[in-house]
Each structure stands twice: as C-alpha cells, then as structure tokens.
Design a protein around this motif. Structure first.
Motif, PDB file in Angstrom:
ATOM      1  N   SER A  40       0.810  -1.221   0.000  1.00 41.07           N
ATOM      2  CA  SER A  40       0.000   0.000   0.000  1.00 41.07           C
ATOM      3  C   SER A  40       0.846   1.276   0.000  1.00 41.07           C
ATOM      4  CB  SER A  40      -0.920   0.007   1.220  1.00 41.07           C
ATOM      5  OG  SER A  40      -0.143  -0.035   2.408  1.00 41.07           O
ATOM      6  N   ALA A  41       2.169   1.167  -0.048  1.00 42.58           N
ATOM      7  CA  ALA A  41       3.045   2.337  -0.029  1.00 42.58           C
ATOM      8  C   ALA A  41       2.884   3.164  -1.303  1.00 42.58           C
ATOM      9  CB  ALA A  41       4.498   1.904   0.118  1.00 42.58           C
ATOM     10  N   LEU A 156       1.875   1.417  -4.831  1.00 40.50           N
ATOM     11  CA  LEU A 156       2.530   0.235  -5.392  1.00 40.50           C
ATOM     12  C   LEU A 156       1.501  -0.847  -5.710  1.00 40.50           C
ATOM     13  CD1 LEU A 156       5.426  -0.497  -6.046  1.00 40.50           C
ATOM     14  CD2 LEU A 156       5.662  -1.424  -3.751  1.00 40.50           C
ATOM     15  N   SER A 157       0.476  -0.962  -4.869  1.00 42.72           N
ATOM     16  CA  SER A 157      -0.559  -1.982  -5.071  1.00 42.72           C
ATOM     17  C   SER A 157      -1.363  -1.757  -6.352  1.00 42.72           C
ATOM     18  CB  SER A 157      -1.502  -2.023  -3.868  1.00 42.72           C
ATOM     19  OG  SER A 157      -2.136  -0.773  -3.694  1.00 42.72           O
ATOM     20  N   ASP A 158      -1.370  -0.531  -6.883  1.00 42.73           N
ATOM     21  CA  ASP A 158      -2.054  -0.271  -8.151  1.00 42.73           C
ATOM     22  C   ASP A 158      -1.383  -1.013  -9.301  1.00 42.73           C
ATOM     23  OD1 ASP A 158      -3.747   1.407  -6.765  1.00 42.73           O
ATOM     24  OD2 ASP A 158      -2.706   3.244  -7.356  1.00 42.73           O
ATOM     25  N   TYR A 159      -0.109  -1.352  -9.124  1.00 44.32           N
ATOM     26  CA  TYR A 159       0.644  -2.041 -10.169  1.00 44.32           C
ATOM     27  C   TYR A 159       0.790  -3.532  -9.894  1.00 44.32           C
ATOM     28  CZ  TYR A 159       1.902   2.648 -11.635  1.00 44.32           C
ATOM     29  OH  TYR A 159       1.847   3.943 -12.056  1.00 44.32           O
ATOM     30  N   ILE A 160       1.026  -3.889  -8.646  1.00 44.46           N
ATOM     31  CA  ILE A 160       1.353  -5.291  -8.338  1.00 44.46           C
ATOM     32  C   ILE A 160       0.250  -6.028  -7.593  1.00 44.46           C
ATOM     33  CG2 ILE A 160       3.817  -4.815  -8.296  1.00 44.46           C
ATOM     34  CD1 ILE A 160       3.644  -5.000  -5.214  1.00 44.46           C
ATOM     35  N   GLY A 161      -0.815  -5.341  -7.221  1.00 38.74           N
ATOM     36  CA  GLY A 161      -1.887  -5.959  -6.457  1.00 38.74           C
ATOM     37  C   GLY A 161      -1.656  -5.813  -4.966  1.00 38.74           C
ATOM     38  N   VAL A 162      -2.557  -6.379  -4.192  1.00 36.44           N
ATOM     39  CA  VAL A 162      -2.506  -6.186  -2.740  1.00 36.44           C
ATOM     40  C   VAL A 162      -1.767  -7.303  -2.006  1.00 36.44           C
ATOM     41  CG1 VAL A 162      -4.587  -4.780  -2.657  1.00 36.44           C
ATOM     42  CG2 VAL A 162      -4.776  -7.259  -2.491  1.00 36.44           C
ATOM     43  N   ASN A 163      -1.285  -8.311  -2.713  1.00 36.79           N
ATOM     44  CA  ASN A 163      -0.571  -9.408  -2.067  1.00 36.79           C
ATOM     45  C   ASN A 163       0.745  -8.902  -1.494  1.00 36.79           C
ATOM     46  OD1 ASN A 163       0.648 -11.741  -1.257  1.00 36.79           O
ATOM     47  ND2 ASN A 163       0.435 -12.805  -3.211  1.00 36.79           N
ATOM     48  N   ASP A 164       0.879  -9.004  -0.188  1.00 35.87           N
ATOM     49  CA  ASP A 164       2.094  -8.539   0.470  1.00 35.87           C
ATOM     50  C   ASP A 164       3.239  -9.544   0.405  1.00 35.87           C
ATOM     51  OD1 ASP A 164       1.766  -5.930   1.225  1.00 35.87           O
ATOM     52  OD2 ASP A 164       0.964  -6.372   3.210  1.00 35.87           O
ATOM     53  N   LYS A 165       3.036 -10.672  -0.229  1.00 35.22           N
ATOM     54  CA  LYS A 165       4.101 -11.668  -0.335  1.00 35.22           C
ATOM     55  C   LYS A 165       4.627 -11.723  -1.762  1.00 35.22           C
ATOM     56  CE  LYS A 165       2.605 -14.341   3.544  1.00 35.22           C
ATOM     57  NZ  LYS A 165       2.465 -15.634   4.146  1.00 35.22           N
ATOM     58  N   THR A 166       4.818 -10.565  -2.331  1.00 36.19           N
ATOM     59  CA  THR A 166       5.267 -10.451  -3.711  1.00 36.19           C
ATOM     60  C   THR A 166       6.721 -10.010  -3.738  1.00 36.19           C
ATOM     61  OG1 THR A 166       3.042  -9.795  -4.388  1.00 36.19           O
ATOM     62  CG2 THR A 166       4.823  -9.243  -5.893  1.00 36.19           C
ATOM     63  N   LYS A 167       7.465 -10.520  -4.700  1.00 36.74           N
ATOM     64  CA  LYS A 167       8.830 -10.066  -4.937  1.00 36.74           C
ATOM     65  C   LYS A 167       8.915  -9.639  -6.393  1.00 36.74           C
ATOM     66  CE  LYS A 167      13.707 -11.186  -4.669  1.00 36.74           C
ATOM     67  NZ  LYS A 167      14.726 -12.163  -4.272  1.00 36.74           N
ATOM     68  N   ILE A 168       9.349  -8.403  -6.619  1.00 38.15           N
ATOM     69  CA  ILE A 168       9.477  -7.895  -7.981  1.00 38.15           C
ATOM     70  C   ILE A 168      10.869  -7.304  -8.174  1.00 38.15           C
ATOM     71  CG2 ILE A 168       7.011  -7.446  -8.227  1.00 38.15           C
ATOM     72  CD1 ILE A 168       7.623  -4.450  -7.840  1.00 38.15           C
ATOM     73  N   VAL A 169      11.301  -7.266  -9.414  1.00 38.65           N
ATOM     74  CA  VAL A 169      12.562  -6.641  -9.775  1.00 38.65           C
ATOM     75  C   VAL A 169      12.233  -5.294 -10.400  1.00 38.65           C
ATOM     76  CG1 VAL A 169      14.641  -6.820 -11.189  1.00 38.65           C
ATOM     77  CG2 VAL A 169      13.655  -8.875 -10.159  1.00 38.65           C
ATOM     78  N   VAL A 170      12.786  -4.226  -9.832  1.00 43.92           N
ATOM     79  CA  VAL A 170      12.558  -2.886 -10.367  1.00 43.92           C
ATOM     80  C   VAL A 170      13.893  -2.271 -10.757  1.00 43.92           C
ATOM     81  CG1 VAL A 170      10.454  -2.508  -9.018  1.00 43.92           C
ATOM     82  CG2 VAL A 170      12.646  -1.751  -8.096  1.00 43.92           C
ATOM     83  N   ARG A 171      13.828  -1.313 -11.652  1.00 43.26           N
ATOM     84  CA  ARG A 171      15.016  -0.589 -12.089  1.00 43.26           C
ATOM     85  C   ARG A 171      14.843   0.874 -11.726  1.00 43.26           C
ATOM     86  NH1 ARG A 171      19.361  -1.767 -14.674  1.00 43.26           N
ATOM     87  NH2 ARG A 171      18.644  -3.779 -15.381  1.00 43.26           N
TER      88      ARG A 171
END
Length: 179
Positions: A40-41, A156-171
């Motif tokens: 939710s950040a 952030l949840s607008d892009y990846i959803g509300v699942n707090d157990k997600t790992k993404i690679v960002v640049r």
C-alpha cells in the motif's frame, strides 16, 4: 511486505549507446539491493527511500574504492573497515536475501572515517575523499517495473496488487533534464 529487488540503471540509461562506452557503467550495473515495503506504499515514498539507499550504497562503494587507490597498502583496522563496508554494500547481499539498512550504511561510513583518522592521522576531509552529498543525485528517481514507469502519485498496489508476499525486480533511473 513486498520485496523489491532494486537494480540501478547506468547513468546514461536514456542514451544506451553512450553508456556502452562509459567506464562507470560496470560499477552502476553491479549495483543492486533488496528493499522491503508495504504493497500500500505510495510510489513517491518508495522512490525517496530507494534513492536514499542507492545514494548511501554508492557513497560507500565509491569511498572504499577511492581510499584503496589513495592509501594503497593501508593495513589493519582501516583495511578491515573497508572490507566490511564493501561486503555489506555489495550485490552479494541480494544473493543472500539480505536487505540493506540506511542506519547500517551510515555506521559503515562513520567507521571508515574513524579508522581513516586513526590509521592515517588525517580526517577524510584532509584527504579530499569526501564527496559532496549524493542526496541531490537521487532526487529525481524513476522506478520502472515490467517495462513501465511507475507514477509517483499511485500506490505500489495499483501495479502489483494487494498481495504482500510479492517479490518484484525494479530498475531505478535518474531522471535528467534534456536541453
């Protein structure tokens, strides 16, 4: 908590062909770290935190590199402090699934300053090794994920959803003013 595997783009990311010949490209491509935040950040808050961490990480790696070049053969406590700081700020922390802490990065910088003053009998300022604040360098950070720039006013949840157990690679890319 969402885990962000952060990779820094080379300084000339917008001009990829120019970056290919840049000697700094190797350093920046090697710069990675893990960061943890809530889904939710707000993206702007995450960008500020990532920019600060990236700045501290770059400052430590640069300081260690410059001190080793300037004080070749420095032994004992200074060498140990440089080794510890480089190990903590290295991308190997990602492979070990360890997060960087701004507090720990600042402590490593203070420790290097202290050991430098003790070993060389000179403060960093006298050696002209202290860089100007890198806070401004990361003031205009862009976060990219899945080929898209994340809007600063979104969560952030607008892009990846509300699942707090997600790992993404960002640049991270430093936004530049083009003249």
């Amino acid at each position: 908590m969402v885990v962000l595997h952060v990779k820094l783009a080379p300084p000339a990311a917008a001009a990829a062909t120019a970056a290919a010949s840049s000697p700094m490209q190797d350093v920046d491509e090697e710069t990675e770290f893990l960061y943890e935040c809530a889904a939710s950040a707000v993206v702007a808050d995450v960008a500020a935190a990532l920019g600060a961490l990236a700045g501290l990480q770059a400052a430590i790696l640069s300081l260690c590199r410059r001190l080793r070049a300037r004080c070749a053969g420095a032994m004992g406590e200074l060498e140990r402090a440089l080794d510890e700081a480089e190990a903590y700020a290295s991308k190997e922390q990602v492979q070990r699934n360890r997060f960087l802490s701004p507090r720990a990065l600042r402590e490593h910088i203070k420790n290097i300053e202290k050991k430098c003053a003790n070993t060389l009998q000179e403060p960093l300022e006298a050696l002209s090794l202290q860089e100007s604040s890198s806070d401004n360098k990361h003031e205009r950070i862009q976060i990219w994920w899945a080929g898209k720039e994340l809007a600063m006013d979104q969560k952030l949840s607008d892009y990846i959803g509300v699942n707090d157990k997600t790992k993404i690679v960002v640049r991270l890319i430093e936004a530049r003013d083009e003249c």
